[in-house]
Design a protein around this motif. Structure first.
Motif, PDB file in Angstrom:
ATOM      1  N   GLU A  56      25.429 -69.064 -13.684  1.00 31.06           N
ATOM      2  CA  GLU A  56      26.105 -70.261 -14.196  1.00 31.06           C
ATOM      3  C   GLU A  56      27.540 -69.904 -14.526  1.00 31.06           C
ATOM      4  N   ARG A  57      28.453 -70.846 -14.275  1.00 27.79           N
ATOM      5  CA  ARG A  57      29.858 -70.471 -14.472  1.00 27.79           C
ATOM      6  C   ARG A  57      30.179 -70.300 -15.952  1.00 27.79           C
ATOM      7  N   GLY A 484      38.941 -73.656 -11.014  1.00 32.72           N
ATOM      8  CA  GLY A 484      37.713 -74.407 -10.781  1.00 32.72           C
ATOM      9  C   GLY A 484      36.867 -73.814  -9.678  1.00 32.72           C
ATOM     10  N   LEU A 642      25.408 -69.243  -6.099  1.00 27.20           N
ATOM     11  CA  LEU A 642      25.441 -70.616  -6.617  1.00 27.20           C
ATOM     12  C   LEU A 642      26.858 -71.182  -6.526  1.00 27.20           C
ATOM     13  N   GLY A 643      27.813 -70.456  -7.062  1.00 27.54           N
ATOM     14  CA  GLY A 643      29.200 -70.911  -6.990  1.00 27.54           C
ATOM     15  C   GLY A 643      29.691 -70.990  -5.559  1.00 27.54           C
ATOM     16  N   SER A 645      27.933 -71.730  -2.874  1.00 29.38           N
ATOM     17  CA  SER A 645      27.450 -72.954  -2.219  1.00 29.38           C
ATOM     18  C   SER A 645      28.265 -74.159  -2.686  1.00 29.38           C
ATOM     19  N   SER A 646      28.711 -74.132  -3.932  1.00 23.18           N
ATOM     20  CA  SER A 646      29.556 -75.223  -4.425  1.00 23.18           C
ATOM     21  C   SER A 646      30.894 -75.252  -3.701  1.00 23.18           C
ATOM     22  N   GLN A 647      31.451 -74.074  -3.439  1.00 20.50           N
ATOM     23  CA  GLN A 647      32.710 -74.015  -2.695  1.00 20.50           C
ATOM     24  C   GLN A 647      32.548 -74.579  -1.290  1.00 20.50           C
ATOM     25  N   GLU A 649      30.259 -76.731  -0.221  1.00 22.42           N
ATOM     26  CA  GLU A 649      30.062 -78.186  -0.292  1.00 22.42           C
ATOM     27  C   GLU A 649      31.387 -78.896  -0.562  1.00 22.42           C
ATOM     28  N   GLY A 650      32.158 -78.345  -1.505  1.00 27.63           N
ATOM     29  CA  GLY A 650      33.438 -78.971  -1.837  1.00 27.63           C
ATOM     30  C   GLY A 650      34.394 -78.987  -0.655  1.00 27.63           C
ATOM     31  N   ILE A 653      33.198 -81.601   1.850  1.00 29.89           N
ATOM     32  CA  ILE A 653      33.426 -82.976   1.378  1.00 29.89           C
ATOM     33  C   ILE A 653      34.913 -83.327   1.456  1.00 29.89           C
ATOM     34  N   GLN A 654      35.789 -82.367   1.118  1.00 26.42           N
ATOM     35  CA  GLN A 654      37.218 -82.627   1.334  1.00 26.42           C
ATOM     36  C   GLN A 654      37.511 -82.805   2.814  1.00 26.42           C
TER      37      GLN A 654
ATOM     38  N   ASP B  89      25.438 -76.193 -11.593  1.00 27.38           N
ATOM     39  CA  ASP B  89      26.813 -75.939 -11.137  1.00 27.38           C
ATOM     40  C   ASP B  89      27.482 -77.238 -10.667  1.00 27.38           C
ATOM     41  N   GLN B  92      33.340 -78.060 -11.000  1.00 33.50           N
ATOM     42  CA  GLN B  92      34.222 -76.976 -10.567  1.00 33.50           C
ATOM     43  C   GLN B  92      35.420 -76.947 -11.510  1.00 33.50           C
ATOM     44  N   CYS B 130      36.962 -81.977  -6.344  1.00 34.07           N
ATOM     45  CA  CYS B 130      36.431 -80.677  -5.927  1.00 34.07           C
ATOM     46  C   CYS B 130      35.207 -80.848  -5.034  1.00 34.07           C
ATOM     47  N   LYS B 135      25.791 -81.333  -6.181  1.00 32.05           N
ATOM     48  CA  LYS B 135      25.265 -80.684  -7.380  1.00 32.05           C
ATOM     49  C   LYS B 135      25.128 -81.703  -8.514  1.00 32.05           C
TER      50      LYS B 135
END
Lengths: 765, 145
Positions: A56-57, A484, A642-643, A645-647, A649-650, A653-654, B89, B92, B130, B135
């Motif tokens: 977790e961040r 972020g 975890l982080g 996969s967020s990068q 996805e982000g 999406i952008q 998560d 961001q 972001c 999530k």
């Protein structure tokens, strides 16, 4: 394996001062770097105790609870607020300006005009250029006073068309030419040739925290709170501007509301806040409104790409050529749009020319893999058009033209696992028949793919400290900023791993140039690969000191001791809690320091990947829906899955916004920005998001640092647009060649495809 | 001006004139968890609850709040959604996150087991540049832990 003397270019002594190459967003410079690198072996591949496992961040709770204070939340006693008069004209000259009525308005403490600041201009070259600034007790008062500034303009006719600018010789710099082999000969050898023009639009960063800075002078020294991707860059630029020693400027950015490339410089607002604070003796905030943000803070510049590609019947590429025109704006730089064409495939004959048009629009700035997002759209689309012409499988075509070494400068890759990415893409690509079979009525479905190449190796200099106290907890101290992306979490994981500490016993401080050593920017996918090895080295330095103390205390040899799970363990089975050892310190502290070593000499450090998109197209209305994107990327070791996969996805999406909805629209006559609000400028919402499948290879780069980790911030946005466009071609046969793929563009491409399939229909009538 | 009731506490304010609720919360009460992303009601970062209903505080005049109870992120710090956002998560840069959590709290209050479609419908007014949307969806689906 990594071998430091060899990777340093054969220097058997680890030099203190070396000349090394530094890459920023694809642009290389050479610089001197003083290094003191630990010769640490890389950890074996795969998840460790902390590194490679989801975390977790570290800043998550403060951000989620609304406790995190962003620059937008900084309120200092007596703070003034700035409103900036921005040019309503794309090209104009200020004939006369009178600030006196504004200065007389309620609450106003200072006003600056074009003659008072380098950040203000009397000859604006784009709409939104800063012309005057007013500081007042409240933003409402400053804005009201701005209305009273009396300006007489000479309005000039703006130059807005990038092709026209090139014709007139209005260029931002010299046209960049690149050539290897012989393009004409390559085309002559080809069995199939495709020529096509692709266009990408201007898109706007729109980080949710707008550009803003608060400045306060104290005893001749300046404190700056900035929403920035690089506190050290701001420090140096402001110190130079005011002719101060660098450390007389302190820059703080603890929490930051998004940047995406556009926040590495102080900006007009940063200089103005500092100048107005100096003029008034009060703290001054200069924060842009959303509408200013969308005129004057940078953009991903539009491109026109006139491309040609040729291949033999077996798919072997013989020729790639591109004439690129970049709509840079009034200032700025042209991003390397031809980069993917030069670097991605083993094509012997390549010729590119890149011209940067100087026009009366807002200056560009870096935006998440600048140039490569745009260039990959053109290249990967023309490759699929070529595959269709040769009746070859697009994935097979890419395999066939895989580059085993870098053809631009002949260097070996430090690591490249693109073929493994392709192998993993097979499973997603194999869904193609099933997806197409689900086409129904006007809704046609298809699958497309596109490869990714980009930088992401980072480099020196970057430093970190680790301090441990009697309680056996560790505190990582760095001067980086977390915008972020989650880098602070990854760095804490690296320290925990090296110190054999549970993750919850590691703290991390960052975002203050007075309270940590120099660190790199949060840009160019460089933070983790630059900072990570420095943090590991600092942790290793601290761990060594703990072991020295334990060896003396327990009368054992240092070499048999190691740190694991909060304990000091000895090879003969002895085990002592870490705090028992560090407890001997009482108020003493262990201080470890570490730095980032140089990159392996003579190697190309790049990231690779492929994305496979599934789309549905309504061929009657032109509506496009993206159902699924599978993203497979090779970015070396993954620190926090975890982080990461967020990068991914982000980024996708952008990329989805870039592909389908986002576009800065200009009035074609005046050049005024029509999409200034988040109502007019169409960002993706949660309702637009497809299923996203993330697969990271997690193979450490054996030559790159003690971690083998590359950056991940940018790679995921690179291939998305091309993968979607290629899926649209798969679904409908239509060649979309212009972003965003609006309904108009989709219907145009469908019409063109219908006419292509019935070439004789017109003649028969 | 009647008292403004925020997170269970009453605040006596100067006449707010034409100031927005977001400005009053952030500047006068120091409740900076409510963010202003656009200032014109397009991004959702400023979302707060009025008697449990999500509203955009940057385009709500403070003078129109009257007797209604204002709930900001500061009043939701112990809501299980805070932990589920961190666990998943679902943030961001975090600038939109308080607004996301406030909107989500109204959603789960209305429907404790929301479908993915309901989440996508009800959360579409909260922009996240972001791109944490997948999530966020997970965080809301698993909000009870």
């Amino acid at each position: 394996m990594r071998h430091l003397p060899e990777d340093r270019g054969g220097d058997s002594l680890l030099a203190r001062l070396i000349r090394t190459e530094k890459e920023v967003e694809g642009r290389y410079t050479e610089q001197w770097v003083v290094v003191e690198e630990d010769d640490l072996e890389q950890w074996p591949a795969g998840p460790r105790d902390t590194v490679g496992r989801p975390a977790e961040r570290v800043t998550g709770l403060a951000r989620a609870r609304g406790e995190a204070r962003y620059t937008a939340d900084v309120q200092l006693p007596g703070m003034l607020h700035t409103a900036v008069l921005r040019s309503p004209h794309a090209s104009a000259r200020v004939r006369r300006i009178d600030l006196a009525p504004a200065l007389a308005a309620p609450g106003v403490r200072a006003a600056l005009g074009p003659d008072d600041s380098d950040s203000l201009t009397g000859e604006p070259g784009y709409p939104g250029a800063a012309v005057a600034a007013v500081a007042a007790d409240s933003f409402a008062q400053a804005s009201a006073a701005l209305e009273l500034v009396d300006v007489e303009w000479d309005v000039l006719e703006p130059l807005l068309d990038p092709d026209e600018a090139v014709r007139r010789g209005s260029l931002i710099d010299e046209t960049t030419h690149y050539e290897r082999g012989d393009l004409e000969q390559g085309l002559a050898e080809a069995d199939a040739v495709v020529e096509a023009e692709y266009r990408t639009q201007t898109v706007l960063h729109n980080a949710l925290e707008t550009h803003q800075t608060v400045c306060e002078w104290e005893g001749g020294r300046l404190t700056v709170y900035a929403s920035t991707q690089w506190i050290w860059g701001i420090r140096d630029r402001l110190a130079a501007h005011f002719d101060l020693p660098a450390d007389w400027v302190r820059v703080v950015c603890r929490y930051m509301g998004g940047g995406f490339g556009a926040k590495t410089e102080p900006g007009d607002h940063g200089f103005l806040a500092a100048e107005l604070a100096q003029a008034t003796g009060r703290p001054v905030r200069c924060a842009l409104t959303r509408r200013e943000e969308n005129q004057a803070t940078g953009n991903r510049h539009a491109t026109i790409q006139r491309l040609v590609a040729g291949a033999r019947s077996d798919g072997t590429l013989t020729a790639l050529g591109g004439d690129y025109v970049m709509a840079v704006g009034w200032e700025g730089w042209k991003s390397s749009t031809a980069g993917p064409m030069q670097m991605l495939y083993a094509c012997p004959n390549v010729r590119t020319d890149e011209a940067g048009a100087k026009i009366n629009t807002g200056p560009n700035d870096a935006f998440r893999a600048p140039g490569f997002v745009e260039g990959t759209f053109g290249l990967e689309c023309i490759l699929d058009e070529l595959a269709a012409k040769l009746d070859l499988d697009p994935l097979e075509l890419r395999r066939r033209n895989h580059a085993d070494s870098d053809l631009v400068d002949g260097r070996p890759f430090s690591s490249k696992n693109l073929l493994e990415c392709y192998r993993r893409a097979d499973a997603h690509w194999a869904r193609r028949d099933e997806v197409r079979a689900r086409s129904k009525g006007a809704w046609k479905r298809g699958v497309g793919l596109a490869s990714q190449i980009w930088y992401g190796g980072g480099g020196p200099p970057s430093y970190a400290w680790v301090r441990m106290g009697a309680d056996g907890r560790a505190h990582v101290i760095t001067g980086h900023q977390d915008i972020g992306t989650g880098t602070s979490t990854a760095l804490a994981q690296i320290a925990a791993e090296e110190l054999g500490l549970p993750f919850d016993r590691v703290e991390i401080s960052f975002g203050d140039s007075d309270r940590g050593p120099y660190a790199t920017y949060s840009a160019g996918s460089s933070t983790t690969p630059s900072m990570g090895p420095a943090v590991r080295a600092a942790a290793a330095d601290a761990a060594r000191q703990v072991i020295e103390i334990a060896a003396q205390r327990y009368q054992v040899e240092e070499r048999v001791l190691r740190l694991e799970n909060g304990n000091v363990l000895s090879a003969d089975g002895g085990s002592w809690p870490l705090e028992e050892v560090t407890g001997l310190l009482e108020d003493g502290q262990i201080l470890g320091k570490g730095s980032r070593g140089p990159n392996p000499a003579g190697m190309r450090i790049l990231t690779f990947g492929i994305q496979v998109a599934e789309v549905a197209v309504d061929v009657e209305t032109g509506e496009v829906r993206v159902d699924r994107v599978a993203a497979i990327h090779d970015v070396g070791r993954v620190i926090n899955p975890l982080g990461a996969s967020s990068q991914v996805e982000g980024g996708i999406i952008q990329g989805l916004g870039h592909t389908l909805s986002e576009q800065r629209l200009l009035d074609p006559v005046s050049g005024a920005v029509l999409t200034q609000s988040l109502d007019a400028y169409k960002l993706p919402t949660i309702a637009d998001v497809p299923e996203i499948v993330t697969e990271l290879l997690d193979i450490p780069d054996p030559h790159l640092t003690s971690l083998g980790a590359k950056g991940l911030g940018e790679p995921p946005i690179v291939p998305t647009a091309a993968a979607i466009a290629n899926a649209i071609r798969d679904a409908t046969g239509a060649n979309v060649r212009s972003l965003p793929i609006t309904r108009e563009e989709m219907l145009r491409a469908l019409k063109e495809a219908r006419e292509r399939e019935r070439p004789l229909a017109g003649q028969a009538r | 001006m009647p008292d403004l009731r925020v997170n269970g506490q009453a605040h006596r304010l100067d006449p707010p004139g034409l100031r927005s609720l977001a400005e009053i919360l952030r500047e006068d009460l120091g409740l900076t968890g409510t963010k202003i992303g656009c200032g014109e009601g397009h991004c959702g970062a400023c979302t707060v609850l009025l008697d449990g209903e999500p509203v955009l505080s940057c385009i709500t005049l403070a003078a129109t709040v009257d007797e209604r109870e204002v709930t900001t992120i500061e009043g939701l710090r112990d809501h299980p959604l805070v932990d589920s956002f961190v666990r998943a998560d679902a943030l961001q840069c975090g600038f939109c996150t308080p607004g996301q959590i406030v909107s989500a709290s109204a959603l789960v209050a209305d429907s404790p087991e929301p479908t993915r479609d309901a989440i996508r419908h009800r959360m579409a007014g909260n922009l996240c540049r972001c791109g944490t949307y997948p999530k966020i969806e997970e965080a809301i689906l698993s909000w009870r832990g």
